[in-house]
Write an enzyme that holds these catalytic residues in place. Structure first.
Site, PDB file in Angstrom:
ATOM      1  N   ASP A   1      -3.946   1.562   9.255  1.00  0.00           N
ATOM      2  CA  ASP A   1      -5.107   2.428   9.376  1.00  0.00           C
ATOM      3  C   ASP A   1      -5.635   2.410  10.797  1.00  0.00           C
ATOM      4  O   ASP A   1      -6.294   3.349  11.227  1.00  0.00           O
ATOM      5  CB  ASP A   1      -6.190   1.996   8.394  1.00  0.00           C
ATOM      6  CG  ASP A   1      -5.870   2.461   6.984  1.00  0.00           C
ATOM      7  OD1 ASP A   1      -6.385   3.507   6.580  1.00  0.00           O
ATOM      8  OD2 ASP A   1      -5.082   1.779   6.303  1.00  0.00           O
TER       9      ASP A   1
ATOM     10  N   CYS B   1       0.833  -1.203   0.000  1.00  0.00           N
ATOM     11  CA  CYS B   1       0.000   0.000   0.000  1.00  0.00           C
ATOM     12  C   CYS B   1       0.868   1.254   0.000  1.00  0.00           C
ATOM     13  O   CYS B   1       2.078   1.194  -0.239  1.00  0.00           O
ATOM     14  CB  CYS B   1      -0.993   0.018   1.163  1.00  0.00           C
ATOM     15  SG  CYS B   1      -2.362   1.180   0.843  1.00  0.00           S
TER      16      CYS B   1
END
Length: 320
Positions: free
Chosen positions: A194, A125
């Protein structure tokens, strides 16, 4: 308008990445506080609560978002006048944006110290914090090489490889499913987060758990780079982080799906990596084992046990 535009950009992933989302939310609340026309303190409070609710509804998995809202909205505490309430929100928002930007720099320094000269690193990511560690190690003169995944279906890996390329770092771009094929060439995995739960489990972009499993099998250490505001206070009480599932059209165009009446496209945006697959979490306060996640929530996020029954933070915030 500022709040609704920011909310739309977060929903559409025009603004993406937990850190960027958190800063955008803080800035939207600050700008709203400066622009809203409220005749009284109580009216101003209601307007800010409404704006916060709109922002909170955009991305259910990104814990940085409610933490940013909690920190900024705490500026309303103890405000006796409209002017004090407005100034409190603006000050807290500005402080949050500054500390968030500084946090990435601090994490980069701590993280780079765990990268050795000659290391081959895999990242998944597009994480500001994880990339900061890699780029800082390169800046220090360490010879490193990176494997970066494409990150289907939104292809955030393209942003990652452009950043690494611009930094002059040798990079290999691979499809997500090729991680197992290359993991034995890798010395260290560095990813962002996250959310981090109280037991040290890490919620990150879908595919991270598979990367972590491959790393564990190959005896490759996995380091998570995460700002303290990505730790999830409500998990102390056993609350689960809801995994966002996005539209199937991100994976297959609707015109194709319509020709497949028996097919449902599933598109979860995140997955959960168990704490036992994580070797180290690097924060702006230093590096900790995942088992110490509770310390971050207790000592640095400022959440008390009496704050968990309201959406934004302190008891009584919503007139209770």
């Amino acid at each position: 308008m500022i709040v609704s535009e920011t909310a739309d950009k977060i929903k559409s992933m025009e603004i993406r990445g937990a850190g960027r989302i958190a800063r955008a939310v803080a800035e939207a609340l600050r700008d709203h506080a400066l622009s809203v026309r409220a005749p009284t303190r109580d009216t101003f409070r209601w307007e800010m609560e409404h704006a916060a609710s709109l922002l909170l509804a955009t991305r259910p998995t990104a814990v940085s978002l409610p933490n940013a809202v909690h920190i900024v909205m705490a500026g309303l505490e103890n405000a006796k006048t409209l002017q004090e309430a407005q100034a409190g929100v603006v000050q807290r928002a500005d402080e949050f944006v500054r500390s968030s930007q500084h946090a990435v720099e601090q994490i980069a320094g701590f993280g780079a110290s765990h990268i050795r000269d000659g290391d081959v690193i895999l990242t998944h990511c597009n994480s500001e914090a994880a990339l900061g560690c890699i780029i800082e190690a390169h800046r220090q003169g360490k010879e490193i090489e990176v494997f970066a995944t494409e990150v289907r279906p939104r292809n955030q890996g393209l942003i990652t490889i452009r950043t690494l390329n611009d930094a002059g770092i040798k990079t290999n771009f691979i499809v997500d499913s090729a991680v197992r094929s290359f993991i034995n060439e890798v010395d260290l995995v560095i990813v962002g987060a996250d959310a981090v739960t109280v037991n040290g489990a890490v919620v990150n972009k879908i595919g991270t758990a598979q990367v972590a499993h491959s790393a564990r099998e190959a005896r490759v250490n996995l380091v998570v780079a995460a700002e303290t505001y990505k730790f999830a206070p409500r998990t102390i009480l056993g609350e689960l982080i809801r995994i966002e599932e996005r539209a199937g059209s991100e994976v297959l165009p609707d015109e194709i799906v319509r020709t497949l009446p028996h097919v449902t496209v599933r598109n979860p945006a995140f997955d959960v990596t168990p704490a036992e697959y994580v070797d180290l979490i690097v924060t702006e306060k230093g590096a900790i084992p995942p088992q110490m996640a509770y310390v971050i929530i207790r000592d640095y996020l400022g959440w008390g046990i009496d704050e968990f029954h309201t959406p934004f933070g302190p008891a009584g915030f919503n007139g209770e």
